[in-house]
Design an enzyme around this catalytic site. Structure first.
Site, short mmCIF file in Angstrom:
data_model
loop_
_atom_site.label_atom_id
_atom_site.label_comp_id
_atom_site.label_asym_id
_atom_site.label_seq_id
_atom_site.Cartn_x
_atom_site.Cartn_y
_atom_site.Cartn_z
N HIS A 181 -2.01 2.30 8.66
CA HIS A 181 -1.41 2.65 7.36
C HIS A 181 -0.79 4.04 7.35
O HIS A 181 -0.11 4.41 6.39
CB HIS A 181 -2.43 2.48 6.23
N ASP A 235 -6.43 -2.30 10.39
CA ASP A 235 -5.84 -0.97 10.17
C ASP A 235 -6.05 -0.11 11.42
O ASP A 235 -6.91 0.78 11.46
CB ASP A 235 -6.48 -0.33 8.94
N GLY A 334 -5.87 12.39 3.73
CA GLY A 334 -5.55 13.30 4.82
C GLY A 334 -6.47 13.14 6.01
O GLY A 334 -6.15 13.55 7.11
N SER A 336 -7.40 10.12 6.93
CA SER A 336 -7.06 8.79 7.46
C SER A 336 -6.70 8.86 8.94
O SER A 336 -6.00 9.77 9.39
CB SER A 336 -5.89 8.21 6.69
#
Length: 398
Positions: A181, A235, A334, A336
């Site tokens: 993502h 993801d 942030g 991620s």
């Protein structure tokens, strides 16, 4: 009459000579007072003007650095006016002036495209040397502690242009694992706009001694990640990295690879693991932490995560969940793409990728992570590194 003329000529000549000597002394005095203040040290004879990253130093009198003016220094040679560990100079990087250490050896370096030191392939991490670190947290991710990069040497900072995008984890010298993502354009992502930094303690500061910078040569987003929904299934993404000379990451105290556990291997509920990142460090905050932080979280059961906190539509078999003590520690925007790592036999294994959650450290809303051990075969297929995904360092049962 002739005598008078001779005397007058001699008098004029002596006056002119005295005036010239006076002017010369005045100019000489001015030149001494205007001497470059950087040229008094023992390194002042060096003609090196190339930094460890291969950048060419700027002329000292062309910049003003931290309120210091070097107006009389009309050269770009490396100097050490403040007794740092080695000589340095000013370079332009990402539209700002920064200090970088110089590549000084017994020989002087000419500014060429290949002037930066080439890594020794023997100093690259292998599948048998991953997961090791120098643990050194320094000060008090949300509720976590500020950390030196030596404590999380596998952490990657991913930038698009000058903007920080996401975290990641170095799993092999040429490969970073992160979240799908983070790349909203998917397969249409223009990888040339991205760069990856390893060994970075703060995203807005540069330490050329610890850091290694890379371009992205390839992005692999999981083919089943769906950008049209927000369920975050699959993801996961891979970045292939290389520097300007085509070299991959070199093993140092601040840059190491994390180990991958064996396929579908999981740890028991209640096991404590670590998360790390540069994301927001206050609930409702708008700014990133800037500094690398780490926190401890506890794994919870899949059943609790799916039924007690979320639903089966939100959390599936490709995800795992973890919570901080008293819900006070969590990942946030942030973070991620960054790692969830668990320690076994003093070796750090990458079990999760920071993926999503409802809010940051919100009570009864655990952090949700991509379950890395479901993707060993996918990683091996796209990296061509089956030895790295085999989990050879994982403790074997007797």
């Amino acid at each position: 009459m002739k005598c008078i003329l001779v005397i007058l000529l001699l008098t004029c000549t002596l006056s002119f000579t005295d005036a010239f000597k006076s002017l010369w002394r005045e100019n000489t005095s001015t030149q001494v007072k205007g001497k470059c203040i950087l040229d008094g040290g023992k390194e002042s004879k060096t003609k090196v003007s190339v930094t460890v990253s291969g950048r060419i130093c700027l002329q000292w009198n062309s910049v003003q650095y931290r309120n210091h003016s070097f107006s009389n220094c009309d050269h770009n040679y490396c100097r050490n006016p403040n007794n740092m560990i080695q000589p340095w100079c000013i370079v332009r990087r990402r539209n700002r002036y920064v200090r970088e250490y110089c590549y000084t050896t017994n020989r002087e370096v000419k500014p060429t495209a290949t002037s930066s030191p080439k890594p020794d392939p023997s100093k690259q991490d292998t599948e048998s040397s991953c997961g090791e670190r120098h643990l050194n947290p320094t000060r008090k991710i949300i509720g976590g502690s500020r950390s030196t990069v030596e404590s999380q040497p596998w952490i990657a900072a991913i930038f698009k242009g000058d903007g920080f995008v996401c975290g990641g984890t170095l799993i092999a010298p040429c490969w970073v694992l992160t979240a799908a993502h983070c790349f909203s354009s998917g397969k249409r992502t223009q990888v040339r706009k991205y760069s990856v930094f390893l060994g970075k303690t703060a995203i807005n500061e540069t330490d050329s001694v610890k850091e290694q910078q890379f371009d992205v040569s390839k992005l692999v987003v999981h083919e089943d990640y769906d950008y049209t929904t927000e369920n975050y299934n699959n993801d996961i993404a891979l970045l292939k990295i290389a520097d300007k000379n085509g070299q991959c990451a070199v093993r140092t105290d601040s840059v190491r690879t994390a180990c991958l556990p064996p396929f579908q291997q999981m740890l028991p509920t209640g096991f404590f693991c670590e998360i790390a990142g540069y994301g927001r460090h206050q609930k409702g905050g708008f700014e990133y932490s800037r500094y690398l932080k780490q926190a401890q979280v506890r794994l919870i059961s899949q059943d609790d995560c799916q039924n007690k906190y979320y639903s089966k539509d939100e959390v599936n078999k490709n995800m795992l969940c973890a919570i901080g003590r008293d819900w006070e520690e969590d990942a946030c925007q942030g973070d991620s793409g960054g790692p969830l790592l668990c320690e076994l036999n003093q070796t750090m294994f990458l079990y999760g990728i920071i993926s999503w959650g409802k809010g940051c450290s919100e009570k009864f809303n655990p952090g949700v992570y991509t379950k890395v051990t479901n993707y060993n075969n996918w990683i091996a297929q796209h990296t061509g590194l089956p030895k790295y995904t085999a989990g050879s360092r994982y403790p074997q049962k007797d």
